[in-house]
Scaffold this motif. Structure first.
Motif: not given
Ligand code: MV4
Length: 456
Positions: A205-208, A243-247, A428-437, A439-444
């Protein structure tokens, strides 16, 4: 400056390059296949020349036809866009040989990054972090076993000639290794003509996250910050942001330094992108380098206030970058949604056809890059990108709000598009919180929950 430039491409990127040329006072030559006679890039360019039948192999990939057009019309530069010939070292070399400037890196830089095992080795030697794994290619099963023993499972087997997710295999146990090597090698041999493989520890589950760089012919390299491209499906990016969220800024600066180091290590010139995998603990590793302008370059343009294509052309002429790293400031947040002629309700199947109505969004903070117009027929031979909608906001929340507003305004009739998919992601709540990786589409995302499509 160049007097005349040929664009060896089609679609929105050909239009994008023509726009940059107009601002630089460069005359443009469009080339097109029989399927693209009515394309926007053909209408917009100063001159246009047909280079062959619809199949890309006979037109946009047809080097003899493109080079004879270039010579016939007397161009002094060729811009390859992305895809097609953009990362073909042979094409870059032919341009060099006939004294036409290739708006891209030298053949040697393309070639080294095209061989993923060689690239990895070169990056490691240059001090760019790579995922623990084999030192260059693995020659046999026993070498592979040694690597697996030292880095531990799971591991990923990759083809040296692959890239972009093609020719990879995840292996979880010692017992599965032999078969994985055999099938991966056979597949790579068939797909790329080379069965060479290398091994890496598998990062789950890396981020790109990728870094935009610009390098001139005077040894100066700068980076323009990072983009998060984790929202993808089957290695097709769907939404990118910068920029990438949350970094933290510090992290972006570390990535940027590594990317600049990567570029120096291969004597890179032109615009380019260094892709990193980022694990859950925030470690980053070099993955690949794209030696071309990318689809998602506008998000970087929006947060840096630059025109990357114009700068790419200027450094190709030989001009100095004229910007120092200290001059690069990241302001606000930008998001890009790729609007494809694909049906997200049916496994994203391509849906070419005639676009009956086309009313793109506008207003504050909205940019649309497209080659489509009302009445245009999307040919079935090429990629399905219709338009890129890019929004800018003072912060991520405003960029998201603007994107929802812009996509809701966008009227496209005649073909299904990926707009309904994007609207679900943006809510999507996860996207809005910046929780992306990755597998996001598949999982969320529940694709069956997309609003039903009213059939016409
Ligand atoms: C990986 C990986 C996990 N661990 N390498 C996919 C595209 C190609 N550039 C490399 N890819 C990956 N390499 C290690 N060692 C996971 C992927 C990967 C991935 C990477 C970026 C974006 C989407 C992806 C989807 C699946 C797998």
């Amino acid at each position: 400056m160049f007097r005349k430039l040929l664009i060896a491409n089609r679609g929105e990127i050909a239009v994008r390059v023509i726009r940059a040329c107009r601002e630089l006072g460069i005359r443009t030559v469009a080339v097109y296949s029989d399927a693209d006679r009515h394309a926007l890039h053909v209408r917009m360019a100063d001159e246009a020349f047909c280079i062959g039948p619809p199949a890309a192999a006979e037109s946009y990939l047809n080097i003899p036809n493109i080079m004879s057009t270039a010579e016939l019309l007397g161009v002094d530069a060729i811009h390859p866009g992305y895809g097609f010939l953009a990362e073909n070292p042979h094409f870059s070399e032919i341009c060099q040989d006939v004294n036409i400037t290739f708006v891209g890196p030298p053949p040697e830089a393309i070639a080294i990054m095209g061989n993923k095992a060689a690239a990895r080795q070169r990056m490691k030697a240059a001090g760019v972090p790579v995922v623990p794994g084999s030192e260059g290619p693995v020659r046999n099963e026993s070498e592979a076993t040694d690597v697996a023993r030292s880095v531990g499972f799971p591991i990923i087997v990759k083809a040296s000639a692959g890239g972009g997710g093609r020719g990879m295999r995840v292996v979880h146990t010692r017992e599965d290794l032999r078969r994985a090597l055999q099938t991966a090698q056979a597949e790579a041999e068939a797909a790329f003509g080379s069965g060479e493989l290398y091994l890496e520890k598998y990062v789950e589950e890396p981020r790109h996250i990728e870094v935009q760089i610009l390098a001139d012919k005077h040894n100066d390299v700068i980076h323009l910050g990072a983009r998060d491209c984790s929202i993808q499906r089957r290695h097709q990016k769907l939404l990118e942001e910068s920029p990438p969220p949350g970094v933290r800024d510090r992290f972006i600066r570390a990535l940027g330094k590594a990317a600049v180091r990567a570029a120096h290590a291969i004597n890179y010139t032109s615009a380019g992108t260094v892709e990193f995998l980022v694990d859950r603990d925030g470690h980053f590793y070099f993955m690949e380098m794209n030696t071309r302008i990318q689809v998602e370059h506008p998000v970087t343009e929006m947060v840096t206030g630059t025109d990357i294509v114009k700068l790419q052309i200027k450094v190709a002429v030989g001009e100095k970058l004229g910007i120092n790293q200290g001059d690069v400031e990241i302001r606000g947040h930008a998001i890009e949604c790729r609007v494809n002629a694909e049906d997200p309700r049916h496994d994203f199947r391509p849906s070419p056809g005639t676009v009956a109505m086309f009313v793109p969004p506008g207003g504050p903070g909205v940019r649309v890059d497209t080659h489509v117009y009302a009445g245009y027929t999307i040919p079935p031979y090429y990629d399905s990108l219709l338009a890129k909608v890019i929004t800018w906001g003072a912060d991520r929340a405003e960029a998201i709000t603007r994107m929802r507003r812009a996509l809701a305004e966008f009227e496209i009739a005649g073909v299904p598009t990926t707009i309904p998919f994007h609207l679900v992601v943006l809510d999507n709540a996860f996207f809005r919180r910046g929780e992306v990786y990755t597998n996001f589409v598949q999982r969320r995302i529940d694709l069956s929950a997309l609003a039903p499509h009213l059939s016409t």
